[in-house]
Design a protein around this motif. Structure first.
Motif, mmCIF file in Angstrom:
data_model
loop_
_atom_site.group_PDB
_atom_site.id
_atom_site.type_symbol
_atom_site.label_atom_id
_atom_site.label_comp_id
_atom_site.label_asym_id
_atom_site.label_seq_id
_atom_site.Cartn_x
_atom_site.Cartn_y
_atom_site.Cartn_z
ATOM 1 N N GLN A 15 0.840 -1.187 0.000
ATOM 2 C CA GLN A 15 0.000 0.000 0.000
ATOM 3 C C GLN A 15 0.884 1.249 0.000
ATOM 4 O O GLN A 15 1.783 1.382 0.835
ATOM 5 N N ILE A 16 0.593 2.158 -0.931
ATOM 6 C CA ILE A 16 1.340 3.400 -1.094
ATOM 7 C C ILE A 16 0.368 4.562 -0.912
ATOM 8 O O ILE A 16 -0.770 4.492 -1.395
ATOM 9 N N PRO A 17 0.767 5.626 -0.204
ATOM 10 C CA PRO A 17 -0.114 6.796 -0.116
ATOM 11 C C PRO A 17 -0.593 7.206 -1.506
ATOM 12 O O PRO A 17 0.205 7.326 -2.432
ATOM 13 N N ALA A 18 -1.887 7.426 -1.646
ATOM 14 C CA ALA A 18 -2.510 7.563 -2.971
ATOM 15 C C ALA A 18 -1.910 8.677 -3.808
ATOM 16 O O ALA A 18 -1.763 8.541 -5.025
ATOM 17 N N ASP A 19 -1.574 9.795 -3.179
ATOM 18 C CA ASP A 19 -1.087 10.941 -3.955
ATOM 19 C C ASP A 19 0.436 11.035 -3.991
ATOM 20 O O ASP A 19 0.987 12.022 -4.479
ATOM 21 N N MET A 20 1.119 10.007 -3.469
ATOM 22 C CA MET A 20 2.580 10.050 -3.423
ATOM 23 C C MET A 20 3.171 9.766 -4.795
ATOM 24 O O MET A 20 2.671 8.912 -5.532
ATOM 25 N N LEU A 21 4.275 10.497 -5.144
ATOM 26 C CA LEU A 21 4.879 10.328 -6.467
ATOM 27 C C LEU A 21 5.817 9.127 -6.538
ATOM 28 O O LEU A 21 6.121 8.658 -7.627
ATOM 29 N N TRP A 22 6.320 8.665 -5.404
ATOM 30 C CA TRP A 22 7.128 7.443 -5.473
ATOM 31 C C TRP A 22 6.222 6.227 -5.304
ATOM 32 O O TRP A 22 5.057 6.341 -4.933
ATOM 33 N N GLY A 23 6.795 5.039 -5.598
ATOM 34 C CA GLY A 23 5.991 3.834 -5.597
ATOM 35 C C GLY A 23 6.596 2.704 -4.796
ATOM 36 O O GLY A 23 7.392 2.918 -3.876
ATOM 37 N N ILE A 24 6.264 1.474 -5.170
ATOM 38 C CA ILE A 24 6.596 0.305 -4.370
ATOM 39 C C ILE A 24 8.103 0.043 -4.286
ATOM 40 O O ILE A 24 8.619 -0.370 -3.246
ATOM 41 N N TYR A 89 10.717 14.234 -3.295
ATOM 42 C CA TYR A 89 10.174 12.888 -3.498
ATOM 43 C C TYR A 89 11.267 11.844 -3.712
ATOM 44 O O TYR A 89 10.965 10.656 -3.824
ATOM 45 N N ILE A 90 12.520 12.291 -3.791
ATOM 46 C CA ILE A 90 13.638 11.333 -3.888
ATOM 47 C C ILE A 90 14.072 11.051 -2.458
ATOM 48 O O ILE A 90 14.826 11.812 -1.847
ATOM 49 N N VAL A 91 13.582 9.939 -1.917
ATOM 50 C CA VAL A 91 13.643 9.726 -0.466
ATOM 51 C C VAL A 91 14.516 8.547 -0.053
ATOM 52 O O VAL A 91 14.666 8.289 1.147
ATOM 53 N N VAL A 92 15.085 7.825 -0.994
ATOM 54 C CA VAL A 92 15.913 6.676 -0.601
ATOM 55 C C VAL A 92 17.208 7.171 0.022
ATOM 56 O O VAL A 92 17.672 8.285 -0.243
ATOM 57 N N ASP A 93 17.788 6.328 0.862
ATOM 58 C CA ASP A 93 19.027 6.674 1.552
ATOM 59 C C ASP A 93 20.177 6.789 0.555
ATOM 60 O O ASP A 93 20.214 6.092 -0.462
ATOM 61 N N ALA A 94 21.118 7.676 0.868
ATOM 62 C CA ALA A 94 22.274 7.864 -0.020
ATOM 63 C C ALA A 94 23.083 6.579 -0.160
ATOM 64 O O ALA A 94 23.674 6.315 -1.215
ATOM 65 N N THR A 103 17.936 4.261 -6.260
ATOM 66 C CA THR A 103 17.884 5.648 -6.721
ATOM 67 C C THR A 103 17.239 5.731 -8.090
ATOM 68 O O THR A 103 16.361 6.565 -8.344
ATOM 69 N N ASN A 104 17.664 4.854 -8.997
ATOM 70 C CA ASN A 104 17.109 4.856 -10.347
ATOM 71 C C ASN A 104 15.606 4.604 -10.321
ATOM 72 O O ASN A 104 14.836 5.282 -11.023
ATOM 73 N N MET A 105 15.165 3.653 -9.509
ATOM 74 C CA MET A 105 13.731 3.353 -9.453
ATOM 75 C C MET A 105 12.951 4.460 -8.765
ATOM 76 O O MET A 105 11.811 4.754 -9.150
ATOM 77 N N ASN A 106 13.536 5.083 -7.757
ATOM 78 C CA ASN A 106 12.883 6.242 -7.134
ATOM 79 C C ASN A 106 12.668 7.343 -8.181
ATOM 80 O O ASN A 106 11.585 7.928 -8.300
#
Length: 464
Positions: A15-24, A89-94, A103-106
């Motif tokens: 489940q992903i927040p409906a309006d969020m720009l990132w995904g699974i 919206y680019i939220v993955v750890d460095a 990073t690429n998938m984000n």
């Protein structure tokens, strides 16, 4: 209750927040890699947007998308990322496993969902615009990530070059201002021979001149990219026209002289170029550390130290010692330099630890090198603007030290010889008088003759 949407990958659903720009894929990466708590360098994010835009434009020119509205929306989303408008919206750890795949998938997910928004659609409608089938079309993490990394590094290199140039010019200005001030030159922290404060400043300026030139040449090392090589540099899954056109498009968009590697396999698996560039940055850090410490030493005191120069007073130095002001700018610069040296060691180890067709530690390499570039640029800027430009020479203290130190005896040797110079030193020490007073007391030379031997012109003359 937060409204959600369901997304699916090969591991299941989430489940992903409906309006969020990132995904699974991003959600799993956030869960998997709570490591550094550091976000991806914002310059890398913007450069990734530029890489994705070049890929999208090339795919459009090759007619892989038939819908012009879809093509336009993808291009706009890529441009927004390149401008830094979507970086939240680019939220993955460095630091992450997978050589940068998270990073690429984000990035892919954010661009796809933003493009859907532009079309008036809800995020997650991947049948219309897919992060993988559309945004990642003819690409891989293994060619887009290092290419974006190099674009970001070149941009930061150009900024660093300008800051080092400004620092060089600040020292050159002080070279002119202090050209007339004779002072004690020291070796092994002991009084040695006479020099001028201007000559010391000229040596610092020359060191940063070398750094500036080395930094400028680094762009040549980074401009060769593997975009189009996909997974391991063979171009698997990408048409030949895409491979031959995409770097040209990226070069046109970025105004950077990028070139496709002649050996994409080499450029995909070997990361030694980053070690080379990091070594140049370490050289700059070395100069920053040495020279910042020199200024701290020369300004020490102000009443019980050398006190040859005064640094700009930036803030109160103690919560317990009234009136104390510390050399905080050189101290901060020194810490940045030490961190760059530590990053260089991490980069060297990570680059050497790649296996076979890919270096899996690219996120660490990128984060460390981009951080080093940022640290050096910021440190050079504050060093120039908040320290060097406001340096003040304490001429009277320098003059007193010249007269009191045995270092001035060396300047007399060409005229009186080593034996008489030794007599002057012995008398000065036994009677606790200055070298000037000793010379006059022994009637070896007149006051005017003594002064002539310690003028800036005489002290700086090359040879006898």
């Amino acid at each position: 209750m937060v409204k959600t949407r369901e997304e699916k990958d090969l591991l299941g659903t989430k489940q992903i927040p409906a309006d969020m720009l990132w995904g699974i894929h991003t959600a799993r990466a956030v869960e998997n890699f709570p490591i550094s708590n550091q976000k991806i360098n914002h310059e890398l994010i913007k450069a990734y947007g530029e890489v994705k835009l070049a890929c999208a434009q090339t795919n459009s020119q090759l007619a892989y998308w038939k819908d012009p509205e879809k093509t336009s929306a993808i291009g706009q989303a890529c441009s927004e990322l390149a401008q830094g408008l979507l970086k939240e919206y680019i939220v993955v750890d460095a630091l992450q496993g997978g050589a940068g795949t998270s990073t690429n998938m984000n990035v892919n997910e954010v661009i796809a969902n933003r493009a859907l928004q532009i079309l008036g659609e809800e995020p997650g409608n991947y049948d219309l615009i897919s992060p993988l089938d559309d945004i990642n079309l003819h690409q891989s993490t293994n060619d887009t990530y290092p290419t974006a990394f190099k674009v970001a590094a070149i941009r930061l290199l150009r900024e660093l070059e300008q800051q080092v140039l400004a620092l060089q010019e600040a020292f050159q200005q002080k070279e002119k201002e202090f050209a007339h001030i004779v002072k004690i030159g020291r070796t092994q922290l002991q009084d040695a021979v006479l020099t001028t404060l201007g000559r010391e400043m000229s040596a610092y300026a020359e060191a940063f001149n070398r750094d500036r030139w080395r930094i400028y040449k680094c762009e040549e090392r980074l401009r060769v990219v593997n975009l189009g090589g996909t997974a391991i540099g063979t171009g698997l899954g990408a048409p030949k026209k895409f491979i031959f056109q995409v770097v040209d498009k990226l070069r046109e968009n970025t105004n950077i002289g990028l070139a496709r590697s002649e050996n994409l396999i080499d450029n995909t698996q070997n990361a030694d170029v980053f070690v080379e560039v990091s070594g140049i940055l370490k050289a700059c850090a070395t100069n920053l550390l040495k020279i910042s410490n020199d200024l701290r030493f020369m300004s020490s005191g102000p009443d019980a130290g050398l006190g040859e120069i005064s640094l700009p007073e930036m803030q109160a130095g103690s919560s317990i010692m009234p009136g104390k002001v510390n050399p905080v700018i050189p101290e901060a610069v020194a810490q940045a330099a030490i961190k760059v040296m530590a990053n260089d060691q991490a980069i060297a180890q990570a680059c050497s630890a790649g296996n076979l067709e890919l270096n899996q530690f690219m996120p660490l390499i990128a984060d460390s090198l981009l951080e080093s570039l940022t640290l050096l640029s910021n440190a050079s800027k504050i060093f120039s603007e908040k320290c060097v430009s406001g340096l003040i020479a304490n001429e009277e203290i320098c003059k007193q030290q010249v007269e009191n130190s045995t270092a001035s005896i060396t300047a007399l040797i060409p005229k009186i010889g080593y034996k008489k110079a030794s007599e002057v030193a012995a008398l000065s020490k036994s009677k606790k008088i200055t070298i000037r007073e000793s010379v006059l007391l022994l009637k070896i030379m007149t006051a005017s003759e003594f002064e002539e031997l310690i003028t800036p012109e005489q002290v700086c003359r090359l040879g006898n």
